[in-house]
Each structure stands twice: as structure tokens, then as C-alpha cells.
Design an enzyme around this catalytic site. Sequence first.
Site, PDB file in Angstrom:
ATOM      1  CG  HIS B 136      -1.938   0.820   1.571  1.00  0.00           C
ATOM      2  ND1 HIS B 136      -1.559   2.265   1.810  1.00  0.00           N
ATOM      3  CD2 HIS B 136      -3.323   0.740   1.178  1.00  0.00           C
ATOM      4  CE1 HIS B 136      -2.749   3.044   1.925  1.00  0.00           C
ATOM      5  NE2 HIS B 136      -3.660   2.174   1.399  1.00  0.00           N
ATOM      6  CG  ASP B 213       0.888  -2.430   6.219  1.00  0.00           C
ATOM      7  OD1 ASP B 213      -0.344  -2.521   6.880  1.00  0.00           O
ATOM      8  OD2 ASP B 213       0.486  -1.703   5.058  1.00  0.00           O
ATOM      9  CD  GLN B 216      -6.713  -4.263   3.930  1.00  0.00           C
ATOM     10  OE1 GLN B 216      -7.846  -4.932   4.139  1.00  0.00           O
ATOM     11  NE2 GLN B 216      -6.874  -3.175   3.581  1.00  0.00           N
ATOM     12  CE  LYS B 239      -7.404  -0.056   6.200  1.00  0.00           C
ATOM     13  NZ  LYS B 239      -7.764   0.526   4.675  1.00  0.00           N
ATOM     14  CB  CYS B 377      -3.459   3.308  -1.409  1.00  0.00           C
ATOM     15  SG  CYS B 377      -4.993   4.556  -1.177  1.00  0.00           S
TER      16      CYS B 377
HETATM   17  C1  LIG Z   1      -2.288  -2.557   3.437  1.00  0.00           C
HETATM   18  C2  LIG Z   1      -2.554  -1.315   4.098  1.00  0.00           C
HETATM   19  N1  LIG Z   1      -1.661  -0.559   4.676  1.00  0.00           N
HETATM   20  C3  LIG Z   1      -2.066   0.489   5.121  1.00  0.00           C
HETATM   21  C4  LIG Z   1      -3.004   1.211   5.092  1.00  0.00           C
HETATM   22  C5  LIG Z   1      -3.503   2.612   5.793  1.00  0.00           C
HETATM   23  O1  LIG Z   1      -4.316   2.550   6.735  1.00  0.00           O
HETATM   24  P1  LIG Z   1      -4.762   4.167   7.247  1.00  0.00           P
HETATM   25  O2  LIG Z   1      -5.412   4.905   6.112  1.00  0.00           O
HETATM   26  O3  LIG Z   1      -5.868   3.370   8.380  1.00  0.00           O
HETATM   27  O4  LIG Z   1      -3.631   4.456   7.810  1.00  0.00           O
HETATM   28  C6  LIG Z   1      -4.408   0.634   4.521  1.00  0.00           C
HETATM   29  C7  LIG Z   1      -5.507   1.052   4.285  1.00  0.00           C
HETATM   30  O5  LIG Z   1      -5.965   1.640   3.161  1.00  0.00           O
HETATM   31  C8  LIG Z   1      -3.937  -0.725   3.782  1.00  0.00           C
HETATM   32  O6  LIG Z   1      -4.766  -1.435   3.253  1.00  0.00           O
END
Ligand SMILES: Cc1ncc(COP(=O)(O)O)c(C=O)c1O
Lengths: 151, 419
Positions: B136, B213, B216, B239, B377
Amino acid sequence: MISDLADLYQEIIVDHGKRPRNLRVIDVANRTAEGFNPLCGDRVRVYVQVDGERLADISFTGSGCAICTASASLMTQFLKDRDETAAHETFEQFIAVVTGQTDDEDTLTALGKLAALAGVRKYPVRVKCATLPWHTLEAALQDTDNVVSTE
Amino acid sequence: MPVTDPTRPDAPPATLDVARVRAEFPILAETINGRPLAYLDNAATGQKPRATIDAVRRYYETTNANVHRGVHSLSVAATDAYEGARDRVRRFLGAADIREIIFTRGTTESINLVAQAYGRPRLGPGDEILITHLEHHSNIVPWQLLCEQTGATLRVLPIDDRGALVVDRLDDLLTERTRIVAVGHVSNALGTVNPIDAIIERARAAGAVTVIDGAQAAPHGPVDVQELGCDFYALSAHKMFGPTGVGVLYGRRDLLEAMPPYQGGGEMIKSVTFDGTVYNALPHKFEAGTPNIAGVVGLGATIEYLESLGWDAIEAHERHLLDDATEKLGTLPGVRLIGTAPEKIAVVSFVVEGIHPHDVGTILDHEGVAIRTGHHCAQPVMDFFDVPATARASFALYNTTDEIDALVQGLQRVMEVFG
Ligand SMILES: Cc1ncc(COP(=O)(O)O)c(C=O)c1O
């Protein structure tokens, strides 16, 4: 609601979305600009060959959704052989219609086939798809070969 | 009816009573354009159970005060609620020490914290950071910034045409120059579950620090950071059906102790004079300013609720949804699945031949089906598959096979419109 959808995806839009006209590069173009919608990845490049005041030829390349592609296709058809002042005026009228600022009959009539895109006003997140080619054209005519972004 | 294991009467049920679960998520009763909502955009954010909504409301109605600073009863109660939630998160992540759990605004902030407070003072020219092609943007850009700031170099572990990491490439990409390995546990764009245990093991052997990370992964079950052996693990409450604006960073204690604060302000200090400041102990050193107390309390209640349903039951249900969706979409003429890795969570990314995902999304919305269309993203993933965008249906514990049927019918409608 269903009729809104039929309004958005009118036959002419589906047709131009699937079989865009003037989808080509103009080698002798003297104006060009690129537009990008980061939200959905729509990307268009508009080419114009300006001859004096007249848009002697106009085309586009790129990939986008049906609304964006149809808008670009209809735009090039509409503006070919018109002059720059008229193109700018059409730009303003088109933006006013698709953003729901005007419902004026004369304006809609003046826009001809372009008015088919008026249905997009019910879809705020899709308005940018329809306006992207036009903003890109404006940038091209102003001869600022920068990437135009909708965001 | 949920089946209970007779040998473990206190254990959560082995199957999920989905109708009962749905009744606990008020928003699922909404109609969209006159149709029942089929919410299939869970990878973007999860819906909130009543337990979470009630906990936040109850906190504001009965407990609200600032934390860690008052002697009055409400402040003590608020602090207890906040720290109680921290302990629940600690258990969810399998961390040994409550001081290793830091509350942030989300995964994004958690990763930026590591990049700036761990990476920036330590990295320099010649050092390398290894990420993957699946990340992401929030696990790409903080490292790019760090590279700009320190002169370090970013390396990328590639993927194959199923959307699985090519782990063998660690042989040449992981070297003694690699200082940080930052990998997603689960890909948001494709649903691929990465073999992070193997990657962590390799990274550790190479002497690199690992940042996972987990944005998900967390909605689908607990993790055990000690068993994984990772150094940092990031997640977002929203999430995993908790409130927005709250995230977690797990960090190994010795690393956190050695790191300078990320932000300065109240809460993160022990004493301040104009000659200097003594920083507060962990975890407060990394929690400058008044935190999102109600959100953290809500996250604690969310985890408690999910645990009461039983993670095994949730996992079995989600597997069923993934199999059903893969089968139904995979056999639909004109639909191409993007991301077919052997290990996946319930995410199905796809494109419809000749029809842009944005048009697909608009028409599905008319049918009450909420999916995500776009680059998710994860533009490098889109570039790899040579598509500008995909449509993505992402499932959660409360989704049903009826909703997958609604998606399929919606897609048939899409093809009608573009006939
Ligand atoms: C794999 C992953 N990493 C990071 C994020 C970023 O999360 P947040 O926007 O809650 O900081 C997301 C969310 O879109 C994600 O799906």
C-alpha cells in the site's frame, strides 16, 4: 434511480465510450496537454492543430472510463473546425451544465450532442470523469504542457 | 444455531451465526438506492458493531476525562478504560509487555513513526530498505521519504503473475546492507497473504529490522508478534470494525527504548525545563498530546466482541465466502480475476472485459452493491498487471453468499448496459 442510470449511460455515451472517435495522435499538433484523474486512473492527452483561430484538427489518446472516453470523443467531434473563442465558450457552458449550475434550454441546445453528458450531474463522483478532457483541452489551448490533475 | 465444542464449554462457537452477527451491525440494515445494502468494501474500512458504538457513547456519557493527568475519579476511570484497551490490544497481538503497544492515528502514522524515529537517526548512504511490489502507498512513501532524508536506497521484492511474492528473490535482495524490511501481512489490493514468518526469519538472519503492515490482516484474526519474531507491527482500528482515527504500533521494547520520540508535546514528557526535557517512559514517550481516548476504548470493545464470536468461526465463514466469490466471479464470462495467489483472505479483485472499473462501480452502486474501484492506493500493483484500476469486492465476517449473488447480478446488469 434506474432512470438516472439510463440517463447517465445513454446510448450515445456507451457508443462513444466503446468506439471513441478521433482517438489518435496528431503528429503536426501545435498544442497538447495531458490530464490525469488520480482517483480512478483516467488519463487523456489532447492534441490540437491550431491554424490561426481555427481548431483545424483535434484528437485525443488515453484510457479512461466510458464517461471520460465519451466526453473526450464527443468534444473532439464538436470542436473540430470551430475557432478558439467558440471552444472556450463551449468549455464554460459544458462545465456549467455537467456541474448542475445551469439547466438553461438554450445552453443545452447550443451544446448539441454534448448535452448527453448532462446526466452526470446526478453523480458527483463522476463529474470529474466528464470534465477531465475539457480541462485538458483548456490547458492545451493555453499552451501549458503540464499534466492537469482533477485533484 | 452455532455449534459449541462440548469439551470446551467456555470456548466460542465453532460456526458463525451470520444472521445474528448482522443484527449487531446497525448500518447493514440501510438501503441504498432502494435496495438492501451489500457492503463489499471492507478492505477500505469495516462497519461497526453495536458493541463498539455503545462503548464509545458510554465512554462519553459516563467516563470522559483526560487520561494520565488528573487525580479526580473520572480521570482515573478514563485512564483505566484507556489502559484496559491497551492490554486487550497487547493480548490480540501476542505481545509480552504492555509498554510495547503504542496508540497512533492509524497504520499510516505507525509506519511513519518507525521510519522517522527508528530509521532516520540510524540510516545513511549505502544502507538499504527492502519493501515489496504489493505494498500500500503508506508502506512505500514513508520509506521513500526516509531514503531522501538519509541517502539510503529502496529495494523492491517482486511479485509473480498470481500476485504472490517471489520470495526466492530474497537471496539477492536481502544483503548485509539491508537495514529495514517492511512488508504487508496481507495485500489490500489483491488479498494475497504474504509468508511473513519466512520473510521475518530471513530478515533477522541478515540483521535487518522488520516492520509488518498488518492493516489488512487484523480484521481477520489475531497475530502473535512473539511467534512471528517481527520488530514492529502496525494496524488500523477502523479496518477491524473499530473507530476511525486510531491505530496501533507494536514495537519491540528494546528498540522503542532506544528510539527518540516521534513528536513532542504533553503526555510524552517526564519533566520540562528550558534547559531540556526528560522523556516519559514507554509507551507514553510515543503518545504526545491527548490521544483518541474514546476511539481506543471503542477498539478494546471491538476486539472483545470479535473474540466472543470466535476467530476460528470467523475464519471458516470468510473462507467459504472467498471460495464462493472466486468460483462465481471466476466463471462469469468477461470477468478476469486479478490476484490468484494460493494464500488469500476474502478479497476478490477483478476487471470486466472492455468496461472500466469506474463504470462497473457506478452501476453496482445502483444495485445497492458497494465495492471499491480504483488503484486501491497500490499503483505499482496496477502497473504490474497493466490495468489502470480494478474493481475489488472485499468481504468480512458479516457478509453472505446472497450478497455475492447480488454482486453477480449487478455485474450482469453492467454487461447489459454496455451490451
Ligand atoms: C495494507 C494497508 N496498509 C496501510 C493502510 C493505511 O491505513 P490507514 O489509512 O488506516 O492509516 C491501508 C488502508 O488503506 C492498507 O490497506
